[in-house]
Write an enzyme that holds these catalytic residues in place. Structure first.
Site, PDB file in Angstrom:
ATOM      1  CG  ASP A  44      -2.249   0.065   1.087  1.00  0.00           C
ATOM      2  OD1 ASP A  44      -2.651   0.263  -0.060  1.00  0.00           O
ATOM      3  OD2 ASP A  44      -2.990  -0.086   2.069  1.00  0.00           O
ATOM      4  CE  LYS A  66      -4.753   8.338  -3.972  1.00  0.00           C
ATOM      5  NZ  LYS A  66      -5.084   8.418  -2.563  1.00  0.00           N
ATOM      6  CG  MET A 183      -7.742   9.434   5.694  1.00  0.00           C
ATOM      7  SD  MET A 183      -8.735   8.058   5.068  1.00  0.00           S
ATOM      8  CE  MET A 183      -9.307   7.313   6.591  1.00  0.00           C
TER       9      MET A 183
HETATM   10  N1  SAH Z   1      -4.578   1.798   8.563  1.00  0.00           N
HETATM   11  C1  SAH Z   1      -3.910   3.057   8.792  1.00  0.00           C
HETATM   12  C2  SAH Z   1      -4.765   4.237   8.396  1.00  0.00           C
HETATM   13  C3  SAH Z   1      -5.087   4.286   6.923  1.00  0.00           C
HETATM   14  S1  SAH Z   1      -6.003   5.700   6.485  1.00  0.00           S
HETATM   15  C4  SAH Z   1      -3.481   3.136  10.250  1.00  0.00           C
HETATM   16  O1  SAH Z   1      -3.911   2.312  11.066  1.00  0.00           O
HETATM   17  O2  SAH Z   1      -2.689   4.028  10.570  1.00  0.00           O
HETATM   18  C5  SAH Z   1      -4.719   6.838   6.006  1.00  0.00           C
HETATM   19  C6  SAH Z   1      -4.611   7.946   7.018  1.00  0.00           C
HETATM   20  O3  SAH Z   1      -3.871   7.515   8.149  1.00  0.00           O
HETATM   21  C7  SAH Z   1      -3.854   9.169   6.533  1.00  0.00           C
HETATM   22  O4  SAH Z   1      -4.676  10.024   5.770  1.00  0.00           O
HETATM   23  C8  SAH Z   1      -3.482   9.812   7.858  1.00  0.00           C
HETATM   24  O5  SAH Z   1      -4.578  10.460   8.445  1.00  0.00           O
HETATM   25  C9  SAH Z   1      -3.143   8.597   8.680  1.00  0.00           C
HETATM   26  N2  SAH Z   1      -1.713   8.262   8.651  1.00  0.00           N
HETATM   27  C10 SAH Z   1      -1.142   7.164   8.163  1.00  0.00           C
HETATM   28  N3  SAH Z   1       0.189   7.169   8.376  1.00  0.00           N
HETATM   29  C11 SAH Z   1       0.452   8.322   9.025  1.00  0.00           C
HETATM   30  C12 SAH Z   1       1.633   8.921   9.557  1.00  0.00           C
HETATM   31  N4  SAH Z   1       2.824   8.328   9.452  1.00  0.00           N
HETATM   32  N5  SAH Z   1       1.520  10.114  10.179  1.00  0.00           N
HETATM   33  C13 SAH Z   1       0.333  10.734  10.309  1.00  0.00           C
HETATM   34  N6  SAH Z   1      -0.814  10.212   9.837  1.00  0.00           N
HETATM   35  C14 SAH Z   1      -0.753   9.027   9.208  1.00  0.00           C
END
Ligand code: SAH
Length: 263
Positions: A44, A66, A183
């Protein structure tokens, strides 16, 4: 001796693996072992290259986010590719950022694979919201400031209404909950407006971008200044917005002290 033609269908298996928020050291040992065993990995967005590098040299790596290609691969196509690989007897790992079951459509993938008769295992990862807040030395819950925490998406499915922010604000206020919004950056203006119906403008907020990565940065502000503070600092996805009293220290120590005073 008569030889009978035996057609054996070898079914592989599929493991959804949480890659954590970015820092490879935040991987679980179980996740690491699954990555090393995989013969095909579907990777991903937001999974760091150091983590992909743990895969066996002979493993096939398919980027479906992406950043890997040009446009994000449609979800149905990813599921089809995964199913094909499983049916070819591959040991398939679906590597997802954070935790596979916190947003990111892991639940849908499991449902589709199971409906097709595939055995699926899920390995937890540290979700970005947890890592983001901990990296600032802040507890998501604290006996004096928050009784609980809500992980919520700021990005509704196209065509759907999305979270009822007003109801959430009222509950977060009365039940003293910390809101961890995924998000949410692009919709921050709307979220701010709706949350202000039930939470005071002075409610502390932090926005953390690229949590756990060397590029991590954050701002502290208040709910009354949220969208402006995001714009001024140029905060962008991936970022977590955290709303609640546990963030008071971060908001006060913010790079924009005038923002805190103005609210
Ligand atoms: N499954 C993932 C979330 C996926 S949705 C999890 O558990 O973290 C994607 C969103 O996760 C992004 O838009 C952001 O809001 C957050 N996100 C993922 N990685 C991040 C990071 N390193 N720092 C801050 N936000 C993050």
């Amino acid at each position: 001796m008569k030889h009978e033609k035996v057609t054996s269908v070898t079914h592989g298996k599929c493991t959804l693996v949480g890659a954590g928020p970015g820092d490879p050291e935040l991987l679980t040992i179980k996740a690491l072992k699954a990555i090393q065993r995989a013969t095909v990995l579907f990777v991903d967005d937001l999974v760091s290259s150091e983590i992909v590098a743990f895969a066996a040299p002979a493993a096939r790596i398919v980027y479906v986010g992406k950043r890997g290609g040009c446009k994000s691969t449609p979800q149905e196509f990813i599921e089809k590719l995964m199913l094909m690989a499983v049916r070819e007897g591959e040991n398939v790992v679906r590597l997802k950022g954070g935790d596979p079951f916190i947003f990111g459509r892991g639940g849908e993938e499991v449902e589709h694979l199971q409906a097709a008769g595939v055995e699926v295992e899920v390995i937890n990862g540290i979700t970005a919201g947890l890592a983001a807040v901990t990296s600032l030395g802040v507890p998501l819950t604290h006996r004096q400031h928050a009784h609980g925490v809500v992980f919520i998406t700021g990005h509704a499915k196209p065509g759907s209404l999305g979270p009822d922010w007003q109801a959430l604000a009222a509950t977060a206020h009365s039940a003293r909950l910390t809101l961890v919004i995924y998000m949410g950056v692009s919709g921050a203006g709307h979220i701010q407006h709706e949350l202000l119906t039930g939470l005071p403008a002075r409610t502390p907020v932090a926005v953390i971008q690229n949590a756990s990565l060397p590029t991590q940065r954050h701002i502290g502000t208040t709910l009354g200044r949220l969208a402006d503070a995001i714009n001024e600092a140029g905060m962008a996805s991936p970022a977590i917005i955290v709303v609640g009293d546990v963030m008071a220290g971060v908001a006060l120590a913010a790079a924009h002290p005038e923002a805190v005073r103005a609210a």
